[in-house]
Design an enzyme around this catalytic site. Structure first.
Site, PDB file in Angstrom:
ATOM      1  N   TYR A  56       0.834  -1.195   0.000  1.00  0.00           N
ATOM      2  CA  TYR A  56       0.000   0.000   0.000  1.00  0.00           C
ATOM      3  C   TYR A  56       0.875   1.253   0.000  1.00  0.00           C
ATOM      4  CZ  TYR A  56      -3.651  -3.307   1.489  1.00  0.00           C
ATOM      5  OH  TYR A  56      -4.519  -4.362   1.590  1.00  0.00           O
ATOM      6  N   PRO A 204     -16.036  -4.598   2.416  1.00  0.00           N
ATOM      7  CA  PRO A 204     -17.389  -5.009   2.804  1.00  0.00           C
ATOM      8  C   PRO A 204     -18.462  -4.031   2.349  1.00  0.00           C
ATOM      9  CG  PRO A 204     -16.269  -4.054   4.680  1.00  0.00           C
ATOM     10  CD  PRO A 204     -15.240  -4.170   3.576  1.00  0.00           C
ATOM     11  N   ARG A 207     -16.308  -1.323  -2.138  1.00  0.00           N
ATOM     12  CA  ARG A 207     -15.482  -0.195  -2.585  1.00  0.00           C
ATOM     13  C   ARG A 207     -16.312   1.087  -2.720  1.00  0.00           C
ATOM     14  NH1 ARG A 207     -13.574  -4.736  -4.951  1.00  0.00           N
ATOM     15  NH2 ARG A 207     -11.396  -5.183  -4.522  1.00  0.00           N
ATOM     16  N   GLY A 208     -17.243   1.245  -1.792  1.00  0.00           N
ATOM     17  CA  GLY A 208     -18.054   2.456  -1.769  1.00  0.00           C
ATOM     18  C   GLY A 208     -19.365   2.348  -2.515  1.00  0.00           C
ATOM     19  N   PHE A 209     -19.532   1.297  -3.311  1.00  0.00           N
ATOM     20  CA  PHE A 209     -20.768   1.166  -4.083  1.00  0.00           C
ATOM     21  C   PHE A 209     -21.987   1.081  -3.171  1.00  0.00           C
ATOM     22  CE2 PHE A 209     -24.008  -1.709  -5.878  1.00  0.00           C
ATOM     23  CZ  PHE A 209     -24.410  -0.933  -6.959  1.00  0.00           C
ATOM     24  N   SER A 211     -22.573   2.475  -0.512  1.00  0.00           N
ATOM     25  CA  SER A 211     -22.960   3.759   0.090  1.00  0.00           C
ATOM     26  C   SER A 211     -24.086   4.405  -0.701  1.00  0.00           C
ATOM     27  CB  SER A 211     -21.767   4.721   0.122  1.00  0.00           C
ATOM     28  OG  SER A 211     -21.433   5.137  -1.204  1.00  0.00           O
ATOM     29  N   ALA A 212     -24.331   3.883  -1.909  1.00  0.00           N
ATOM     30  CA  ALA A 212     -25.330   4.427  -2.843  1.00  0.00           C
ATOM     31  C   ALA A 212     -24.972   5.834  -3.300  1.00  0.00           C
ATOM     32  CB  ALA A 212     -26.731   4.407  -2.225  1.00  0.00           C
TER      33      ALA A 212
END
Length: 328
Positions: A56, A204, A207-209, A211-212
């Site tokens: 990272y 979980p 990758r932010g999806f 969050s809508a």
């Protein structure tokens, strides 16, 4: 905060960890100051399980984490990884799990982390050129030397996990799992239960999806790595957004955020697992922690499971070349 014990170990960790990769790569722009504040807030709020890797930011993330945790005591549990090689500019150089490389990678991580011992040391990606038995034997020697406490694997296939566990007990498997990535339920999660291995679920929140908030590629910064991921590309994303409707509806009913519903779902699964949502945003961190107070009724859980059934997502979770070395 609630706590649990990682499999085949005495490591007591918060049931919600903090993934740190996005603090140093992939999701721009980065801010060390913002990331440091998030890490310190996480400790304040009871999170004691932090996940990093030498890949990272090409070592930057381990150094950042060490600096952020300075002065906060030694009660935190740090997991780091090796073997997913990077060049000076972050370019991908393949994998290295050769036995002679294992101690060198460990020493470098210990130096960056400012520690004498790594709590949980993962093989970041399985090296197809090296028998897993040879790699794990070299990792086990680090345990014998007191440089590592427990061992883990990341994105390993079932047969690899069994072979590795036969050489030395594996404490954790770190791999992807979320509402829109359900494939681990078929083999990986049952196998981990059988062997007493904790499943550490990265991404979980998709990758932010989940969050809508990402409903178009235009919602992402131009340099954001998710543009390379098939699930976030135009036509696939358009189809995937349709999956969000029941999640958003349930969040509105519960008067909470979609991410909290997504995390509450994963925490309800009944497997021995610890999700490690990543964020450097303190407000998002507080939202994630608040998911621990969200209760989902059986009918609500079934609704979500049906809406996000295995294979419902459009597009692979990584670009095609990277998928060649994934655990599922």
């Amino acid at each position: 905060m609630r706590y649990t014990v990682l499999g085949n170990s005495d490591l007591h960790v918060s049931v919600l960890g903090l993934g740190c990769s996005g603090m140093s790569q992939n999701y721009s722009p980065q801010s060390d100051a913002e990331s440091t504040a998030a890490i310190r807030l996480a400790v304040e709020r009871g999170i004691n399980f932090f996940d990093t890797s030498d890949a990272y930011g090409n070592g930057h993330n381990e150094t950042l984490l060490a600096a952020a945790l300075m002065g906060l005591g030694d009660s935190v549990v740090i997991a780091t990884k090796f073997g997913n090689m990077r060049g000076p500019g972050g370019e991908r150089l393949g994998f290295n799990a050769r036995p002679e490389y294992v101690p060198r990678a460990c020493e470098a991580s210990l130096k960056r982390l400012g520690r004498e011992t790594i709590d949980l040391y993962y093989l970041h990606r399985v090296d197809p050129q090296v028998p897993i038995e040879e790699t794990v034997a070299a990792m086990a020697r680090l345990v014998e030397q007191g440089k590592v406490r427990y061992l883990g694997l990341s994105e390993a296939k079932p047969d690899i996990i069994r072979r590795a566990h036969a050489v030395h007990p594996i404490t954790a498997l770190e791999s992807e799992y979320s509402l829109w990535t359900r494939e681990p339920e078929k083999e990986l999660l049952p196998l981990c239960s059988e062997l007493g291995i904790t499943y550490v679920a990265y991404a979980p929140l998709g990758r932010g999806f989940l969050s809508a908030a990402v409903k178009s590629p235009q919602n992402l910064p131009a340099t954001d790595r998710r543009h390379q991921h098939p699930r976030f590309q135009k036509e696939n994303l358009k189809r995937n957004v349709a999956l969000l409707e029941p999640l958003e509806r349930l969040a509105e009913k519960k008067r909470c955020r979609p991410v909290q519903i997504a995390l509450a779902w994963i925490l309800s699964r009944g497997f021995d697992l610890v999700p490690i949502p990543g964020t450097r945003n303190r407000a998002h961190l507080e939202e994630n922690i608040a998911a621990l107070d969200v209760e989902l009724k059986p009918a609500e859980l079934e609704l979500l499971s049906a809406a996000f059934c295995t294979g419902a997502a459009w597009g692979t979770r990584y670009p095609a070349k990277q998928m060649l070395n994934m655990g599922f």
